[in-house]
Design a protein around this motif. Structure first.
Motif, PDB file in Angstrom:
ATOM      1  N   GLY A 234       0.809  -1.200   0.000  1.00  0.00           N
ATOM      2  CA  GLY A 234       0.000   0.000   0.000  1.00  0.00           C
ATOM      3  C   GLY A 234       0.849   1.259   0.000  1.00  0.00           C
ATOM      4  N   PHE A 235       0.172   2.389  -0.190  1.00  0.00           N
ATOM      5  CA  PHE A 235       0.855   3.677  -0.229  1.00  0.00           C
ATOM      6  C   PHE A 235       1.598   3.951   1.074  1.00  0.00           C
ATOM      7  CE2 PHE A 235       0.735   8.254   0.685  1.00  0.00           C
ATOM      8  CZ  PHE A 235       1.576   8.688  -0.319  1.00  0.00           C
ATOM      9  N   LEU A 236       0.955   3.682   2.210  1.00  0.00           N
ATOM     10  CA  LEU A 236       1.600   3.938   3.494  1.00  0.00           C
ATOM     11  C   LEU A 236       2.813   3.033   3.708  1.00  0.00           C
ATOM     12  CD1 LEU A 236      -1.335   4.650   5.967  1.00  0.00           C
ATOM     13  CD2 LEU A 236       0.361   6.241   5.067  1.00  0.00           C
ATOM     14  N   ASP A 237       2.715   1.791   3.247  1.00  0.00           N
ATOM     15  CA  ASP A 237       3.861   0.884   3.364  1.00  0.00           C
ATOM     16  C   ASP A 237       5.059   1.435   2.587  1.00  0.00           C
ATOM     17  OD1 ASP A 237       2.463  -0.831   4.954  1.00  0.00           O
ATOM     18  OD2 ASP A 237       2.159  -2.362   3.426  1.00  0.00           O
ATOM     19  N   LYS A 238       4.805   1.926   1.397  1.00  0.00           N
ATOM     20  CA  LYS A 238       5.872   2.481   0.576  1.00  0.00           C
ATOM     21  C   LYS A 238       6.459   3.724   1.236  1.00  0.00           C
ATOM     22  CE  LYS A 238       6.990   2.993  -4.161  1.00  0.00           C
ATOM     23  NZ  LYS A 238       6.635   2.399  -5.388  1.00  0.00           N
ATOM     24  N   LEU A 239       5.607   4.545   1.785  1.00  0.00           N
ATOM     25  CA  LEU A 239       6.043   5.770   2.440  1.00  0.00           C
ATOM     26  C   LEU A 239       6.868   5.485   3.694  1.00  0.00           C
ATOM     27  CD1 LEU A 239       5.740   8.865   2.260  1.00  0.00           C
ATOM     28  CD2 LEU A 239       3.746   8.653   3.723  1.00  0.00           C
ATOM     29  N   THR A 240       6.498   4.449   4.433  1.00  0.00           N
ATOM     30  CA  THR A 240       7.183   4.145   5.690  1.00  0.00           C
ATOM     31  C   THR A 240       8.316   3.133   5.543  1.00  0.00           C
ATOM     32  OG1 THR A 240       5.630   2.365   6.224  1.00  0.00           O
ATOM     33  CG2 THR A 240       5.093   4.579   7.042  1.00  0.00           C
ATOM     34  N   GLY A 241       8.517   2.595   4.363  1.00  0.00           N
ATOM     35  CA  GLY A 241       9.599   1.632   4.172  1.00  0.00           C
ATOM     36  C   GLY A 241       9.250   0.241   4.669  1.00  0.00           C
TER      37      GLY A 241
ATOM     38  N   TRP B  77       8.196 -12.875   7.584  1.00  0.00           N
ATOM     39  CA  TRP B  77       7.996 -11.747   8.496  1.00  0.00           C
ATOM     40  C   TRP B  77       8.004 -10.441   7.704  1.00  0.00           C
ATOM     41  CZ3 TRP B  77       9.667 -11.635  14.159  1.00  0.00           C
ATOM     42  CH2 TRP B  77       9.421 -12.872  14.759  1.00  0.00           C
ATOM     43  N   THR B  78       7.541  -9.375   8.346  1.00  0.00           N
ATOM     44  CA  THR B  78       7.497  -8.049   7.744  1.00  0.00           C
ATOM     45  C   THR B  78       8.726  -7.261   8.160  1.00  0.00           C
ATOM     46  OG1 THR B  78       5.082  -8.022   7.730  1.00  0.00           O
ATOM     47  CG2 THR B  78       6.171  -5.889   7.651  1.00  0.00           C
ATOM     48  N   TRP B  79       9.286  -6.507   7.220  1.00  0.00           N
ATOM     49  CA  TRP B  79      10.407  -5.588   7.489  1.00  0.00           C
ATOM     50  C   TRP B  79       9.818  -4.190   7.617  1.00  0.00           C
ATOM     51  CZ3 TRP B  79      15.680  -5.851   8.122  1.00  0.00           C
ATOM     52  CH2 TRP B  79      16.409  -4.670   7.948  1.00  0.00           C
ATOM     53  N   ARG B  80      10.004  -3.556   8.746  1.00  0.00           N
ATOM     54  CA  ARG B  80       9.464  -2.210   8.953  1.00  0.00           C
ATOM     55  C   ARG B  80      10.607  -1.257   9.301  1.00  0.00           C
ATOM     56  NH1 ARG B  80       4.717  -2.773  12.023  1.00  0.00           N
ATOM     57  NH2 ARG B  80       3.814  -3.059   9.984  1.00  0.00           N
ATOM     58  N   ALA B  81      10.860  -0.336   8.384  1.00  0.00           N
ATOM     59  CA  ALA B  81      11.875   0.686   8.634  1.00  0.00           C
ATOM     60  C   ALA B  81      11.300   1.728   9.584  1.00  0.00           C
ATOM     61  CB  ALA B  81      12.277   1.346   7.319  1.00  0.00           C
ATOM     62  N   VAL B  82      12.093   2.133  10.549  1.00  0.00           N
ATOM     63  CA  VAL B  82      11.644   3.077  11.562  1.00  0.00           C
ATOM     64  C   VAL B  82      12.434   4.361  11.383  1.00  0.00           C
ATOM     65  CG1 VAL B  82      11.447   3.505  14.028  1.00  0.00           C
ATOM     66  CG2 VAL B  82      11.151   1.195  13.149  1.00  0.00           C
ATOM     67  N   THR B  83      11.727   5.468  11.268  1.00  0.00           N
ATOM     68  CA  THR B  83      12.378   6.760  11.138  1.00  0.00           C
ATOM     69  C   THR B  83      12.331   7.511  12.447  1.00  0.00           C
ATOM     70  OG1 THR B  83      11.759   6.841   8.825  1.00  0.00           O
ATOM     71  CG2 THR B  83      12.475   8.892   9.809  1.00  0.00           C
ATOM     72  N   PHE B  84      11.160   7.586  13.029  1.00  0.00           N
ATOM     73  CA  PHE B  84      10.970   8.291  14.284  1.00  0.00           C
ATOM     74  C   PHE B  84      10.379   7.334  15.304  1.00  0.00           C
ATOM     75  CE2 PHE B  84      10.365  11.426  10.902  1.00  0.00           C
ATOM     76  CZ  PHE B  84      11.406  12.280  11.221  1.00  0.00           C
ATOM     77  N   GLY B  85      10.521   7.671  16.548  1.00  0.00           N
ATOM     78  CA  GLY B  85       9.912   6.862  17.587  1.00  0.00           C
ATOM     79  C   GLY B  85      10.793   5.707  18.020  1.00  0.00           C
ATOM     80  N   LYS B  86      10.172   4.780  18.686  1.00  0.00           N
ATOM     81  CA  LYS B  86      10.874   3.669  19.321  1.00  0.00           C
ATOM     82  C   LYS B  86      11.178   2.558  18.326  1.00  0.00           C
ATOM     83  CE  LYS B  86      10.247   0.562  23.211  1.00  0.00           C
ATOM     84  NZ  LYS B  86       9.302   0.087  24.182  1.00  0.00           N
ATOM     85  N   LEU B  87      12.388   2.041  18.425  1.00  0.00           N
ATOM     86  CA  LEU B  87      12.788   0.907  17.583  1.00  0.00           C
ATOM     87  C   LEU B  87      12.083  -0.304  18.113  1.00  0.00           C
ATOM     88  CD1 LEU B  87      14.568  -0.329  15.348  1.00  0.00           C
ATOM     89  CD2 LEU B  87      16.276  -0.700  17.089  1.00  0.00           C
TER      90      LEU B  87
END
Length: 173
Positions: free
Chosen positions: A2-9, A163-173
């Protein structure tokens, strides 16, 4: 995706890939790197706020010459901190970029105006003019650095494990 997935990595595994256990994901991540590639994955040290860390092997004496050579003289490096979230089957990852200063062939890492954190891709290339076989001028790549060389295999190992890979930019790892 989805668009949000692409935006959030965020990258999700392909449909039909059965999720593996958290231990299998840990093993898959720790099996990445090392050997003949210039990066490795290790368990995090106290205070690193992660479970695993993937980084270039600049501190290892056997690899210093590789990174310090004229053709690959790195002035910045990338480190990826990762944490597993078993109940969601997610690996959260944050990429950090550090400035590298070389002192007597030893790398020193420091946060500076070059420091960055997030999910972006870092690509650095240097070119020089050279001569072709006929005496004409041509551009030759003398240095190439791409953080995807580190991120790609890690992300692929996580996705292959379901599993899902979620890149984190801000907030808690």
């Amino acid at each position: 995706m989805g668009f949000l997935d692409k935006l959030t990595g965020t990258k999700r595994p392909a449909a039909g890939v059965a999720p593996r256990s958290a231990q299998e994901v840990r093993d898959a991540l720790l099996a990445q790197g090392g050997g003949d590639v210039p990066w490795a994955v290790r368990g995090a040290e106290p205070g690193e706020k992660a479970e695993f860390v993937a980084e270039w092997r600049m501190r290892e004496p056997a690899w210093r010459g590789f990174f310090l050579s004229r053709s690959r003289h790195l002035d910045r490096t990338v480190r990826i901190r990762m944490r597993l979230v078993p109940e969601e089957r997610v690996v959260r990852a944050v990429q950090e970029q550090w400035e590298v200063t070389w002192v007597d062939g030893t790398p020193r890492f420091a946060r500076s105006r070059e420091y960055g954190r997030g999910q972006g891709r870092t690509v650095s290339k240097q070119w020089t003019f050279g001569r072709d076989g006929n005496g004409g001028r041509r551009l030759e790549e003398t240095f190439s650095f791409d953080s995807a060389e580190l991120t790609g295999p890690l992300r692929d190992a996580v996705l292959k494990a379901g599993w899902t890979w979620r890149a984190v930019t801000f907030g808690k790892l």
